[in-house]
Scaffold this active site. Structure first.
Site, PDB file in Angstrom:
ATOM      1  N   ASP A   1     -24.829  -6.121  36.976  1.00 40.98           N
ATOM      2  CA  ASP A   1     -23.376  -6.020  36.832  1.00 40.98           C
ATOM      3  C   ASP A   1     -22.768  -7.383  36.482  1.00 40.98           C
ATOM      4  OD1 ASP A   1     -20.998  -4.710  36.804  1.00 40.98           O
ATOM      5  OD2 ASP A   1     -20.750  -4.628  38.973  1.00 40.98           O
TER       6      ASP A   1
ATOM      7  N   HIS B   1     -23.140  -8.295  27.168  1.00 45.98           N
ATOM      8  CA  HIS B   1     -24.315  -7.413  27.167  1.00 45.98           C
ATOM      9  C   HIS B   1     -25.489  -8.088  26.442  1.00 45.98           C
ATOM     10  CE1 HIS B   1     -21.923  -4.407  28.977  1.00 45.98           C
ATOM     11  NE2 HIS B   1     -21.251  -4.063  27.905  1.00 45.98           N
TER      12      HIS B   1
ATOM     13  N   THR C   1     -24.893   7.570  33.736  1.00 51.84           N
ATOM     14  CA  THR C   1     -24.292   8.787  33.167  1.00 51.84           C
ATOM     15  C   THR C   1     -22.768   8.610  33.047  1.00 51.84           C
ATOM     16  OG1 THR C   1     -24.405   9.648  35.438  1.00 51.84           O
ATOM     17  CG2 THR C   1     -26.025  10.492  33.893  1.00 51.84           C
TER      18      THR C   1
ATOM     19  N   ASN D   1     -21.352   5.724  32.179  1.00 47.43           N
ATOM     20  CA  ASN D   1     -21.037   4.705  31.175  1.00 47.43           C
ATOM     21  C   ASN D   1     -20.577   5.294  29.831  1.00 47.43           C
ATOM     22  OD1 ASN D   1     -23.515   2.249  32.290  1.00 47.43           O
ATOM     23  ND2 ASN D   1     -21.369   2.444  32.815  1.00 47.43           N
TER      24      ASN D   1
HETATM   25  C1  FPP Z   1     -22.922  -3.935  33.413  1.00 48.73           C
HETATM   26  O1  FPP Z   1     -21.983  -4.944  33.135  1.00 48.73           O
HETATM   27  C2  FPP Z   1     -23.990  -3.883  32.370  1.00 48.73           C
HETATM   28  C3  FPP Z   1     -24.273  -2.819  31.539  1.00 48.73           C
HETATM   29  C4  FPP Z   1     -23.551  -1.547  31.591  1.00 48.73           C
HETATM   30  C5  FPP Z   1     -25.293  -2.873  30.460  1.00 48.73           C
HETATM   31  C6  FPP Z   1     -26.540  -3.581  30.793  1.00 48.73           C
HETATM   32  C7  FPP Z   1     -27.502  -3.494  29.679  1.00 48.73           C
HETATM   33  C8  FPP Z   1     -28.349  -4.479  29.315  1.00 48.73           C
HETATM   34  C9  FPP Z   1     -28.371  -5.814  29.982  1.00 48.73           C
HETATM   35  C10 FPP Z   1     -29.304  -4.249  28.177  1.00 48.73           C
HETATM   36  C11 FPP Z   1     -30.658  -3.721  28.599  1.00 48.73           C
HETATM   37  C12 FPP Z   1     -31.443  -3.346  27.382  1.00 48.73           C
HETATM   38  C13 FPP Z   1     -32.734  -2.873  27.258  1.00 48.73           C
HETATM   39  C14 FPP Z   1     -33.169  -2.195  26.026  1.00 48.73           C
HETATM   40  C15 FPP Z   1     -33.757  -3.005  28.267  1.00 48.73           C
HETATM   41  P1  FPP Z   1     -20.436  -4.544  33.026  1.00 48.73           P
HETATM   42  O2  FPP Z   1     -20.122  -4.282  31.595  1.00 48.73           O
HETATM   43  O3  FPP Z   1     -20.149  -3.406  33.952  1.00 48.73           O
HETATM   44  O4  FPP Z   1     -19.719  -5.851  33.514  1.00 48.73           O
HETATM   45  P2  FPP Z   1     -18.270  -5.926  34.201  1.00 48.73           P
HETATM   46  O5  FPP Z   1     -18.389  -5.212  35.500  1.00 48.73           O
HETATM   47  O6  FPP Z   1     -18.072  -7.408  34.365  1.00 48.73           O
HETATM   48  O7  FPP Z   1     -17.299  -5.298  33.262  1.00 48.73           O
END
Ligand code: FPP
Length: 261
Positions: free
Chosen positions: A34, A51, A80, A82
């Protein structure tokens, strides 16, 4: 994973950071990655850059876990829920998953990583599904770390799916409902065959499970850190593992005392 994992040291004699006990490492680490969006916002960047940087943090974590002899790493990449994010961000993530998989497959194979994607993969774009099927098949027999990427994963959906599978078997007369126990139930989960995580790490300070591995985390130790996922590094992983090694795991029993007969 191409550059990152290619530099991994020999697996025979892991060199652990000072203070970590090699004999008491978790066999399975799960991570809720996160804070990507916040990492980007703090730098005045679009969320998606968070990301992209999150992928680098995941590669680092996989390499470290592999080097240190941890048996399995399970990461929550896309829930699910997201799908409710802005369409542009969802498409970016799907394209990112495709690119990362295509780019890293050779390195995963070389490093003996066994990759699996856990979740309902049906609604994913066909190109991504193809890459997933190929990566899963090509790494299935690998002897190294088990790397599970939870994609379109929801803990409740997984439990419902397992219950439905068992009910179908019972309805066909193949299963006596009285035989359903925890072992049979767990065998219907996406994680079948994997030991439950010993440690769950959640970054960016939120104190929630967020529908992640609801069954499997029953006895996991929780480590919540304020570090944002893209900043997660060797020091942060070491802190999490030291925290884990300082816990007394009782699994519902009582702590042994020196005075017990
Ligand atoms: C949460 O941060 C993160 C995600 C929803 C995506 C995580 C995905 C990756 C790191 C890529 C993995 C890829 C592979 C193919 C293995 P957030 O967007 O919820 O952060 P925030 O809470 O600060 O908004």
């Amino acid at each position: 994973m191409s550059r990152a994992l290619a530099t991994a040291s020999s697996r025979t004699q892991p060199v652990l950071p000072v203070g970590l006990d090699a004999a008491r490492l978790p066999a399975h680490v799960a991570v809720i990655m996160d804070g990507n969006g916040r990492w980007a916002r703090r730098r005045g960047l679009p969320r998606v850059m968070g990301h992209r940087e999150g992928v680098e943090a995941l590669k680092r974590t996989l390499r470290l876990c592999s080097d240190w002899g941890i048996g399995a790493l399970t990461a929550y990449a896309f829930s699910t829920e997201n799908w409710n994010r802005p369409g542009e961000e969802v498409s970016f993530l799907m394209t990112l998953f495709e690119r990362v998989l295509a780019r890293e497959l050779e390195g995963l194979e070389r490093e003996q990583v066994r990759i699996r994607f856990l979740g309902d993969l049906e609604p994913l774009p066909p190109g991504l599904r193809e890459l997933i099927a190929n990566a899963t098949a090509r790494t299935a027999a690998n002897s190294g770390i088990h790397f599970n990427v939870c994609t379109n994963y929801g803990g409740r959906a997984e439990l419902v799916h397992a219950a439905r599978r068992l009910a179908e078997q019972a309805a066909r007369g193949e299963l006596d409902p009285a035989r359903i126990d925890e072992e049979l139930f767990a065998a219907q989960l996406h994680t079948a065959g994997e030991p439950d995580p010993d440690l769950l790490i959640r970054t960016s300070g939120e104190q929630r499970i967020s529908n992640f591995l609801l069954w499997q985390l029953a006895y996991a130790e929780l480590h919540i850190t304020d570090v944002l996922w893209p900043d997660f590094n060797e020091a942060a992983l070491t802190t999490a593992l030291l925290d884990y090694q300082n816990r007394q795991r009782r699994f519902g029993g009582v702590a042994p005392t020196p005075h017990q007969p």
